[in-house]
Design a protein around this motif. Structure first.
Motif, mmCIF file in Angstrom:
data_model
loop_
_atom_site.group_PDB
_atom_site.id
_atom_site.type_symbol
_atom_site.label_atom_id
_atom_site.label_comp_id
_atom_site.label_asym_id
_atom_site.label_seq_id
_atom_site.Cartn_x
_atom_site.Cartn_y
_atom_site.Cartn_z
ATOM 1 N N ASP A 118 9.196 -2.233 -5.910
ATOM 2 C CA ASP A 118 8.074 -1.679 -5.151
ATOM 3 C C ASP A 118 6.784 -1.816 -5.951
ATOM 4 N N SER A 168 10.082 10.177 -3.440
ATOM 5 C CA SER A 168 10.689 9.526 -4.593
ATOM 6 C C SER A 168 11.221 10.508 -5.619
ATOM 7 N N VAL A 213 11.929 4.875 -4.578
ATOM 8 C CA VAL A 213 10.912 5.195 -3.577
ATOM 9 C C VAL A 213 11.463 4.930 -2.178
ATOM 10 N N TYR A 214 11.298 5.913 -1.299
ATOM 11 C CA TYR A 214 11.618 5.748 0.113
ATOM 12 C C TYR A 214 10.321 5.834 0.904
ATOM 13 N N TRP A 215 10.093 4.841 1.755
ATOM 14 C CA TRP A 215 8.915 4.802 2.628
ATOM 15 C C TRP A 215 9.373 5.143 4.046
ATOM 16 N N SER A 275 5.127 8.509 0.718
ATOM 17 C CA SER A 275 6.394 8.088 0.112
ATOM 18 C C SER A 275 7.153 9.297 -0.429
ATOM 19 N N THR A 287 12.238 0.216 -4.118
ATOM 20 C CA THR A 287 12.301 0.766 -2.775
ATOM 21 C C THR A 287 13.755 0.895 -2.343
#
Length: 99
Positions: free
Chosen positions: A4, A80, A94-96, A78, A60
């Motif tokens: 990411d 995280s 990290v998650y979007w 985000s 990610t």
């Protein structure tokens, strides 16, 4: 998982961001007094002040369940958390969320 971003610490966000613009033609996507987010080709670079984020590499994840520990929601939306690799380096998951 995909890369990411990479995050570096600095006490001078604007000055450091401008250096990357001048030397590497970085494009500033966001900047304030504590954080900058830039693109250099297909790489994203975050500049952070040391009191807010450690230097790290971020990956990610596709599902929020893949974020280990207790996730934190950030100002950019985000979610995280950080772990350490075997050498003690910080690694961020990290998650979007979908837009």
């Amino acid at each position: 998982m995909d890369l990411d971003h990479v995050a570096l610490n600095t006490e001078d966000i604007e000055g450091t961001a401008n250096w990357y613009v001048e030397k590497f033609n970085a494009k500033i996507k966001y900047i304030d007094e504590t954080w900058a987010f830039m693109e250099l080709g297909n790489i994203k670079l975050a500049l952070t002040i040391p009191s807010q984020h450690p230097p790290h590499i971020a990956f990610t994840v596709k599902n929020i369940e893949d974020v280990p520990g207790v996730p934190t929601t950030h100002r950019d939306g985000s979610v995280s958390s950080y772990i350490k690799d075997p050498a003690g380096n910080n690694v961020e998951y990290v998650y979007w969320p979908p837009k």
